[in-house]
Design a protein around this motif. Structure first.
Motif, PDB file in Angstrom:
ATOM      1  N   LEU A 168     -55.820  30.397  16.286  1.00 50.87           N
ATOM      2  CA  LEU A 168     -57.042  29.460  16.463  1.00 50.87           C
ATOM      3  C   LEU A 168     -56.421  27.927  16.443  1.00 50.87           C
ATOM      4  CD1 LEU A 168     -60.655  29.749  14.525  1.00 50.87           C
ATOM      5  CD2 LEU A 168     -59.148  27.697  14.725  1.00 50.87           C
ATOM      6  N   SER A 169     -55.565  27.957  15.635  1.00 51.26           N
ATOM      7  CA  SER A 169     -54.873  26.461  15.749  1.00 51.26           C
ATOM      8  C   SER A 169     -54.631  25.792  17.192  1.00 51.26           C
ATOM      9  CB  SER A 169     -53.555  26.326  14.902  1.00 51.26           C
ATOM     10  OG  SER A 169     -52.950  26.987  15.128  1.00 51.26           O
ATOM     11  N   ASN A 170     -54.382  26.689  17.907  1.00 51.16           N
ATOM     12  CA  ASN A 170     -53.824  26.581  19.276  1.00 51.16           C
ATOM     13  C   ASN A 170     -54.889  25.886  20.176  1.00 51.16           C
ATOM     14  OD1 ASN A 170     -51.099  27.024  18.665  1.00 51.16           O
ATOM     15  ND2 ASN A 170     -51.473  29.221  19.278  1.00 51.16           N
ATOM     16  N   GLN A 171     -56.164  26.267  19.859  1.00 52.20           N
ATOM     17  CA  GLN A 171     -57.360  25.884  20.697  1.00 52.20           C
ATOM     18  C   GLN A 171     -57.884  24.366  20.279  1.00 52.20           C
ATOM     19  OE1 GLN A 171     -60.046  28.797  21.466  1.00 52.20           O
ATOM     20  NE2 GLN A 171     -58.776  30.417  21.484  1.00 52.20           N
ATOM     21  N   VAL A 172     -57.393  23.852  19.078  1.00 53.29           N
ATOM     22  CA  VAL A 172     -57.905  22.580  18.762  1.00 53.29           C
ATOM     23  C   VAL A 172     -57.655  21.625  19.927  1.00 53.29           C
ATOM     24  CG1 VAL A 172     -58.017  20.713  16.992  1.00 53.29           C
ATOM     25  CG2 VAL A 172     -57.769  23.165  16.398  1.00 53.29           C
ATOM     26  N   THR A 173     -58.608  20.797  20.368  1.00 50.13           N
ATOM     27  CA  THR A 173     -58.284  20.080  21.655  1.00 50.13           C
ATOM     28  C   THR A 173     -58.506  18.531  21.290  1.00 50.13           C
ATOM     29  OG1 THR A 173     -60.500  20.565  22.444  1.00 50.13           O
ATOM     30  CG2 THR A 173     -58.596  21.517  23.294  1.00 50.13           C
ATOM     31  N   GLU A 174     -59.352  18.127  20.233  1.00 52.14           N
ATOM     32  CA  GLU A 174     -59.460  16.890  19.695  1.00 52.14           C
ATOM     33  C   GLU A 174     -59.628  16.686  18.253  1.00 52.14           C
ATOM     34  OE1 GLU A 174     -63.148  15.543  23.360  1.00 52.14           O
ATOM     35  OE2 GLU A 174     -63.697  16.950  21.587  1.00 52.14           O
ATOM     36  N   PRO A 175     -59.347  15.595  17.710  1.00 52.05           N
ATOM     37  CA  PRO A 175     -59.289  15.247  16.307  1.00 52.05           C
ATOM     38  C   PRO A 175     -60.908  15.209  16.098  1.00 52.05           C
ATOM     39  CG  PRO A 175     -58.530  13.252  17.517  1.00 52.05           C
ATOM     40  CD  PRO A 175     -58.717  14.604  18.353  1.00 52.05           C
ATOM     41  N   GLY A 176     -61.255  15.531  15.053  1.00 51.29           N
ATOM     42  CA  GLY A 176     -62.770  15.539  14.418  1.00 51.29           C
ATOM     43  C   GLY A 176     -63.570  16.898  14.802  1.00 51.29           C
ATOM     44  N   GLN A 177     -62.781  17.836  15.340  1.00 51.74           N
ATOM     45  CA  GLN A 177     -63.554  19.223  15.290  1.00 51.74           C
ATOM     46  C   GLN A 177     -63.576  19.809  14.033  1.00 51.74           C
ATOM     47  OE1 GLN A 177     -60.924  20.531  18.953  1.00 51.74           O
ATOM     48  NE2 GLN A 177     -62.897  21.138  19.694  1.00 51.74           N
ATOM     49  N   PHE A 178     -64.250  21.048  14.059  1.00 51.08           N
ATOM     50  CA  PHE A 178     -64.505  21.678  12.787  1.00 51.08           C
ATOM     51  C   PHE A 178     -64.385  23.320  12.744  1.00 51.08           C
ATOM     52  CE2 PHE A 178     -68.776  21.621  14.277  1.00 51.08           C
ATOM     53  CZ  PHE A 178     -69.309  22.789  13.813  1.00 51.08           C
ATOM     54  N   VAL A 179     -63.962  23.638  11.776  1.00 52.94           N
ATOM     55  CA  VAL A 179     -64.388  25.298  11.785  1.00 52.94           C
ATOM     56  C   VAL A 179     -65.542  25.597  10.889  1.00 52.94           C
ATOM     57  CG1 VAL A 179     -61.949  25.658  12.042  1.00 52.94           C
ATOM     58  CG2 VAL A 179     -62.466  25.355   9.834  1.00 52.94           C
ATOM     59  N   HIS A 180     -65.730  26.940  11.202  1.00 53.28           N
ATOM     60  CA  HIS A 180     -67.212  27.621  10.212  1.00 53.28           C
ATOM     61  C   HIS A 180     -66.382  28.786   9.363  1.00 53.28           C
ATOM     62  CE1 HIS A 180     -71.676  27.720  10.508  1.00 53.28           C
ATOM     63  NE2 HIS A 180     -71.186  26.900   9.714  1.00 53.28           N
ATOM     64  N   GLN A 232     -48.547  26.833  13.948  1.00 60.06           N
ATOM     65  CA  GLN A 232     -49.829  27.398  14.263  1.00 60.06           C
ATOM     66  C   GLN A 232     -50.773  27.247  12.995  1.00 60.06           C
ATOM     67  OE1 GLN A 232     -49.373  31.480  15.465  1.00 60.06           O
ATOM     68  NE2 GLN A 232     -49.528  30.612  17.849  1.00 60.06           N
ATOM     69  N   GLU A 233     -50.934  25.929  12.430  1.00 54.43           N
ATOM     70  CA  GLU A 233     -51.418  25.714  11.140  1.00 54.43           C
ATOM     71  C   GLU A 233     -52.402  24.621  11.265  1.00 54.43           C
ATOM     72  OE1 GLU A 233     -49.032  26.176   7.355  1.00 54.43           O
ATOM     73  OE2 GLU A 233     -48.950  23.947   7.753  1.00 54.43           O
ATOM     74  N   LEU A 234     -53.732  25.058  10.310  1.00 59.11           N
ATOM     75  CA  LEU A 234     -54.716  23.983  10.236  1.00 59.11           C
ATOM     76  C   LEU A 234     -54.520  23.355   8.965  1.00 59.11           C
ATOM     77  CD1 LEU A 234     -57.919  25.647  11.703  1.00 59.11           C
ATOM     78  CD2 LEU A 234     -56.345  23.971  12.838  1.00 59.11           C
ATOM     79  N   THR A 235     -54.908  22.161   8.662  1.00 65.00           N
ATOM     80  CA  THR A 235     -54.926  21.670   7.241  1.00 65.00           C
ATOM     81  C   THR A 235     -56.405  21.190   7.064  1.00 65.00           C
ATOM     82  OG1 THR A 235     -52.661  20.912   7.084  1.00 65.00           O
ATOM     83  CG2 THR A 235     -54.406  19.976   5.638  1.00 65.00           C
TER      84      THR A 235
END
Length: 260
Positions: free
Chosen positions: A27-39, A67-70
Motif C-alpha cells: 500500500l505504501s507504494n500507492q501514496v502519491t501526495e503528502p497529506g493523504q491518510f489511511v483508514h 515499503q513502509e508507512l509511518t
C-alpha cells in the motif's frame, strides 16, 4: 486505493498519549501526495459488542524502499486504544491511501514555504516538508503543542528547515500561538493542518499567498459514500454546495470550504 493486511514493524510512544507506528506493505507504494491518510480497522469491538468503525490516521511519511508507512496518532478513545495495543509483528486491516494531499507543485524550486501545524495536525506536515525540501524549497515550520510533554519530532523537523515550537504554557519553545510570527515571515505559499480555530486564524492572516488547509473530520466510510464528513463550500455559484473531506480533501485551498 487498496485494502491490505499491513504488518507493524515498530510501535512506540513519542509524547504524552502520542504513538508512532510503522506499517509495512505494498500500500505504501500507492501514496502519491503528502497529506493523504489511511483508514485502519480496530481489532476488537465496542463495549456493546458491535464492530468499531475504521479510524482515519494521517500518513506522516513513507519509505518506499522499505515499503513502509509511518503514522503518528493520539490515543483518544477505544478505537485508537485498540490500535495502539498492537505489537511489532501484528497485522492491521488498512484501507488506503485515501484523499487528496498537499500540492507541492504550488511552490517552485528555489521558493519558500511556511508549514503551520497544531497537535496531531503536525504529522502530515513532516512528509510534506520532506517533499518540498527534495524539490529545492526552503521550509519554515511553526508547530504548536499544549505543553512540553506533548512535543514530538522537533529535531526531525529542524533537520529539514527552521523550526519554531510554541506551547500554550511556555514549557517548551515560545509561549503563544503558532500564528504570531506569520506577519514577520516571507514565503511563497503556506500549508496548515490542525484544529479548526487555528485554521481559521491562519486563513484570516494569510490572504495574499496560496494557502492550503488540511481538515480533520469524523468519518464513516472514508471513500465518500456515507457523507458523514461533508463541509459546505463558500462560493454561492458552486452547484454542488459541499465537499467530502475524505475524498475531495482532506486538503483544500483556503476559501474553498467553510471552517466551522
Amino acid at each position: 486505493m487498496i485494502q491490505e493486511k499491513m504488518q507493524i514493524t515498530a510501535i512506540r510512544g513519542i509524547a504524552d498519549q502520542i504513538i508512532e507506528m510503522k506499517l509495512k506493505g505494498t500500500l505504501s507504494n500507492q501514496v502519491t501526495e503528502p497529506g493523504q491518510f489511511v483508514h485502519i480497522k480496530p481489532s476488537g469491538t465496542a463495549q456493546n459488542g458491535t464492530a468499531l468503525l475504521r479510524r482515519p490516521i494521517s500518513i506522516c511519511y513513507t519509505n518506499k524502499e522499505k515499503q513502509e508507512l509511518t503514522l503518528i496518532f493520539r490515543r483518544a478513545g477505544i478505537g485508537t486504544e485498540q490500535i495502539a495495543a498492537n505489537q511489532p509483528g501484528d497485522k492491521l486491516d488498512v484501507l488506503g491511501p485515501l484523499g487528496h494531499g498537499f500540492p507541492v507543485e504550488a511552490v517552485a524550486p528555489g521558493g519558500s514555504a511556511v508549514l503551520i501545524g497544531g497537535g496531531v495536525g503536525v504529522p502530515p506536515l513532516y512528509g510534506l516538508s520532506q517533499a518540498l525540501t527534495a524539490r529545492g524549497v526552503t521550509v519554515t515550520h511553526l508547530l504548536g503543542f499544549r505543553s512540553a510533554k506533548d512535543v514530538f519530532y522537533e529535531e526531525a523537523f529542524a533537520a529539514l528547515g527552521t523550526t519554531y515550537i510554541f506551547t500554550e504554557d511556555g514549557s517548551r519553545g515560545r509561549q503563544g500561538l503558532v500564528t504570531e510570527p506569520l506577519g514577520e515571515l516571507s514565503f511563497d505559499a503556506a500549508y496548515a493542518c490542525g484544529p479548526l480555530p487555528m485554521l481559521r486564524a491562519v486563513q484570516q492572516l494569510i490572504v495574499d499567498k496560496p494557502l492550503f488547509l488540511s481538515l480533520e473530520e469524523r468519518m464513516g466510510c472514508g471513500i465518500g459514500a456515507c457523507l458523514a464528513c461533508v463541509v459546505h463550500t463558500i462560493n454561492p455559484e458552486d452547484k454542488k454546495g459541499y465537499r467530502r473531506v475524505c475524498c475531495d480533501g482532506p486538503v483544500f485551498r483556503a476559501g474553498e470550504v467553510e471552517l466551522c
